[in-house]
Write an enzyme that holds these catalytic residues in place. Structure first.
Site, mmCIF file in Angstrom:
data_model
loop_
_atom_site.group_PDB
_atom_site.id
_atom_site.type_symbol
_atom_site.label_atom_id
_atom_site.label_comp_id
_atom_site.label_asym_id
_atom_site.label_seq_id
_atom_site.Cartn_x
_atom_site.Cartn_y
_atom_site.Cartn_z
ATOM 1 N N HIS A 150 36.338 26.961 27.856
ATOM 2 C CA HIS A 150 37.140 28.125 27.368
ATOM 3 C C HIS A 150 36.732 29.567 28.049
ATOM 4 O O HIS A 150 37.000 30.617 27.458
ATOM 5 C CB HIS A 150 36.635 28.171 25.884
ATOM 6 N N SER A 280 46.270 46.595 47.993
ATOM 7 C CA SER A 280 47.270 47.342 47.154
ATOM 8 C C SER A 280 47.528 48.603 47.991
ATOM 9 O O SER A 280 47.032 49.358 48.530
ATOM 10 C CB SER A 280 46.594 47.818 45.974
#
Length: 475
Positions: A150, A280
């Site tokens: 999970h 970026s």
């Protein structure tokens, strides 16, 4: 630059896969089918002269594209266009070209050849992914790391055991790919609706000659199996099965790309990042996982295309309907081109993947203290303490530690708390022995080594000729 350019051609796919689905390969294969059909028909006694065969051979590769385009615009039929264009050059052979054949003789048999050759290219790249993951697994088979369920810290595993899970998916893909290659059939010479009526007439009802012709022609193109029955076309479920295989390979790659991006966020592993690469345009510090993201993006595309081939297979009418044609022109080639690109990216990542053992270790020690609570209880009871009392004290220390870590951003001080608690009869030496991560990896290392030895190495040994050293990534 005023026309749309397919990114699969411009940016992603390999030269070999682009050539496999190129007009040149497709239409020279058509001419080879015409040539070899005529050769075997001549051997079986039809009135075909040697000079006609030689004329076909002479003009096997000199396609006049302008004449093809002219005739296709005129007749709205691609086979007729190529037939006329070839007939203008191979004037001696013209009377016997396409004798007894139908359009599907060219189109379907050629498609099956391209699908087979495309699968061979995919197999090559998939074996190289397997080879690099095998080496990675061996290198890190005994390196402890946090396992997650999970996406929450669970127990420990090893870096190599985790990569063996990626390999397991690939082995399933290779097994299916081999099955598809081994069982792929040639359409052969089935005639207009699959009855071979034209060939029955050509050979005066001699079924043995028709079967001989079909067998020899199929073997000439490297096929040992032939569809026993077809309509005008081979069953389009074949396309659906192959595109489902490509979807499966894409699913395996997507799983890897997901895992790598999650681990890159944890700073434990990282895809290659070039010295001058910019992550970026705004955030100069960024090291975005663009290769993994590209893999995932292309994988989604391939998975979606498999539904298209399933729809085509489901909606064919009787002996055939042409509403499969435009769809297949797009879907078959682009599924292969995209899968080819995915595997090139995957190989490139694995060639230069970076692992950060110190960060892995740091993340382990953030969670490991909580994993040894049961061992602390057992040891304390052995040293004379009350089990329930120790359990309660450990629970309280755990809750306080979690609270400080989450609310105040503090480091994990659980071990310090245990050592400072006089009611927990355990010393620092005993605790340090418990804190060795290799005490918590189970049989990860043994499982990984046995898996490589028994399942992976035999496949790599069988396909050792396919292993090469360069992924040849375009961009």
């Amino acid at each position: 630059m005023k026309e749309y350019k397919n990114p699969l051609v411009e940016r992603y796919s390999s030269k070999e896969m682009l050539y496999n689905f190129s007009p040149e390969k497709k239409f020279t294969t058509w001419r080879k089918l015409w040539l070899y059909l005529a050769e075997f028909q001549k051997k079986l006694g039809l009135n075909i002269k040697e000079e006609q065969i030689n004329d076909l051979k002479k003009h096997l590769n000199d396609i006049d594209w302008n004449r093809v385009f002219f005739y296709e615009k005129k007749f709205h039929h691609d086979v007729i266009a190529h037939l006329y264009a070839l007939g203008e050059k191979a004037t001696i052979a013209k009377p016997i070209i396409h004798l007894g054949a139908t359009s599907a003789f060219l189109g379907d048999n050629t498609d099956l050849i391209l699908l087979r050759d495309g699968l061979e290219i995919i197999l090559n790249k998939l074996i190289n992914v397997l080879f690099r993951l095998r080496n990675f697994t061996l290198e890190y088979h005994n390196t402890p790391t946090l396992a997650f369920t999970h996406y929450q810290p669970a127990q420990l595993t090893t870096v190599g055991k985790r990569s063996s899970l990626w390999i397991q998916s690939i082995l399933m893909d290779i097994e299916e790919l081999e099955f598809r290659l081994q069982n792929l059939c040639f359409r052969g010479i089935k005639g207009t609706v699959g009855t071979a009526a034209s060939f029955k007439e050509l050979f005066n009802g001699n079924l043995k000659k028709v079967k001989y012709l079909e067998k020899k022609l199929s073997q000439k193109f490297g096929f040992q199996k032939i569809f026993p029955v077809t309509g005008q076309t081979y069953d389009r479920k074949v396309d659906a099965q192959i595109l489902n295989l490509l979807s499966n390979i894409s699913q395996s790659s997507h799983k890897f790309s997901n895992d790598l991006r999650l681990l890159q966020n944890l700073k434990e592993m990282e895809e290659p990042f070039n010295k001058e690469q910019i992550g970026s345009s705004a955030m100069a510090y960024k090291r975005n996982p663009i290769l993994s993201e590209r893999m995932a993006s292309l994988a989604k595309y391939v998975i979606s295309l498999s539904n298209s081939s399933a729809m085509v297979a489901a909606t064919q009418w009787l002996e055939r309907t042409l509403d499969d044609s435009a769809n297949r022109r797009l879907v078959l080639a682009q599924s292969f081109l995209a899968t080819d690109a995915i595997l090139m990216i995957w190989n490139n990542i694995l060639e230069n993947i970076v692992v950060y053992p110190k960060m892995i270790e740091k993340n382990i020690y953030q969670e490991l203290p909580f994993l040894i609570t049961e061992s602390i209880i057992v040891k304390s009871v052995k040293n004379g303490a009350d089990r329930q009392e120790i359990h309660e004290r450990i629970r309280i220390h755990s809750m306080k530690t979690h609270s400080k870590m989450k609310l105040e951003g503090k480091e994990n001080d659980f071990i310090k708390r245990i050592l400072n608690d006089e009611k927990i009869p355990i010393n620092e030496k005993e605790l340090n022995k418990m804190l060795d991560p290799k005490n918590f990896i189970g049989f990860s290392s043994d499982q990984s080594l046995e898996f490589i030895d028994k399942k992976v190495n035999p496949i790599l040994d069988r396909f050792h000729r396919l292993i090469n050293s360069n992924s040849n990534l375009k961009i």
